[in-house]
Design an enzyme around this catalytic site. Structure first.
Site, PDB file in Angstrom:
ATOM      1  N   LYS A   1       0.932  -1.015   0.463  1.00  0.00           N
ATOM      2  CA  LYS A   1      -0.693   0.145   0.120  1.00  0.00           C
ATOM      3  C   LYS A   1       0.580   1.290   0.073  1.00  0.00           C
ATOM      4  CE  LYS A   1      -3.788  -2.151   1.870  1.00  0.00           C
ATOM      5  NZ  LYS A   1      -5.121  -1.806   3.256  1.00  0.00           N
TER       6      LYS A   1
ATOM      7  N   SER B   1      -0.831   0.982   5.628  1.00  0.00           N
ATOM      8  CA  SER B   1      -1.427   0.182   6.838  1.00  0.00           C
ATOM      9  C   SER B   1      -2.167  -0.930   6.298  1.00  0.00           C
ATOM     10  CB  SER B   1      -1.417   0.979   8.169  1.00  0.00           C
ATOM     11  OG  SER B   1      -2.091   0.349   9.663  1.00  0.00           O
ATOM     12  N   ASP B   2      -2.231  -1.955   7.295  1.00  0.00           N
ATOM     13  CA  ASP B   2      -3.882  -3.427   6.961  1.00  0.00           C
ATOM     14  C   ASP B   2      -3.396  -3.533   8.421  1.00  0.00           C
ATOM     15  OD1 ASP B   2      -4.746  -3.970   4.263  1.00  0.00           O
ATOM     16  OD2 ASP B   2      -3.822  -6.020   5.455  1.00  0.00           O
ATOM     17  N   GLN B   3      -4.540  -4.719   8.475  1.00  0.00           N
ATOM     18  CA  GLN B   3      -4.852  -5.865   9.269  1.00  0.00           C
ATOM     19  C   GLN B   3      -5.464  -6.611   8.856  1.00  0.00           C
ATOM     20  OE1 GLN B   3      -8.220  -4.686  12.230  1.00  0.00           O
ATOM     21  NE2 GLN B   3      -6.563  -4.549  13.473  1.00  0.00           N
TER      22      GLN B   3
ATOM     23  N   ALA C   1      -0.086  -4.241  10.681  1.00  0.00           N
ATOM     24  CA  ALA C   1       1.356  -3.572  10.333  1.00  0.00           C
ATOM     25  C   ALA C   1       1.157  -1.854   9.713  1.00  0.00           C
ATOM     26  CB  ALA C   1       2.067  -4.347   9.366  1.00  0.00           C
TER      27      ALA C   1
END
Length: 188
Positions: free
Chosen positions: A50, A66-68, A103
């Site tokens: 991203k 960011s990612d989850q 993250a």
């Protein structure tokens, strides 16, 4: 210039807490997991992807990606997308622990800083009527795990174990503030 590589209202609201001027940009990244990719590997790869996608269009800017990923016994749980899937996810998670990997990547040019937070959520035993009332009240269809911990979803848990309470909402601000300081930002 600081850019959040996300159109998530949750991440935008969190980043506003740091009181730094920023813009938002859609990263347009395929979020499908790769074959045999662990939840921790996936979330790290997606945060970098991203940030990379937006940094390529804005080489002078620092970009936040960011990612989850929700992880139930090593199996990735996606966003439910609708009522039936949300009810099914919460039914499966009732009385169990779910790990949330979040993250964040801060990137400019070839320079990338990454941090990963792990939050464990212990769900209490949930009755079908409770799940349905909750899903109808908050409609958490765009949330990993089918809940919003910053709202009524908090009533579904026995405990949350984390180093960063904002990570579960989708952007680990403690880690991000450290990355921003490392990049030269004055935070606070």
């Amino acid at each position: 210039m600081l850019i959040l590589a996300s159109t998530s209202p949750y991440r935008r609201e969190l980043l506003q807490r740091l009181r730094l001027p920023f813009e938002c940009a859609r990263p347009d990244v395929d979020e499908a997991p790769l074959r045999a990719e662990s939840p921790a590997q996936l979330v790290r790869r997606l945060s970098l992807a991203k940030a990379d996608a937006v940094a390529g269009r804005h080489p002078e800017a620092w970009v936040i990606g960011s990612d989850q990923v929700a992880d139930l016994d090593g199996r990735i749980l996606g966003k439910p997308g609708g009522r039936d899937a949300a009810v099914a996810q919460l039914t499966e998670m009732g009385g169990r622990s779910v790990r949330f990997h979040t993250a964040v990547c801060l990137r400019r040019g070839a320079h990338a800083l990454v941090a990963v937070d792990l939050t464990q959520v212990r769900f209490r035993a949930l009755a079908a009527a409770e799940i349905e009332r909750y899903v109808d009240a908050e409609q958490p269809f765009d949330c990993a795990g089918s809940f919003k911990c910053e709202g009524l979803g908090i009533s579904l848990f026995d405990a949350i174990e984390s180093h960063d309470p904002t990570a579960l909402v989708g952007l680990p601000l403690i880690a991000l503030a450290g990355l921003l300081r490392e990049a030269g930002y004055a935070v606070p």
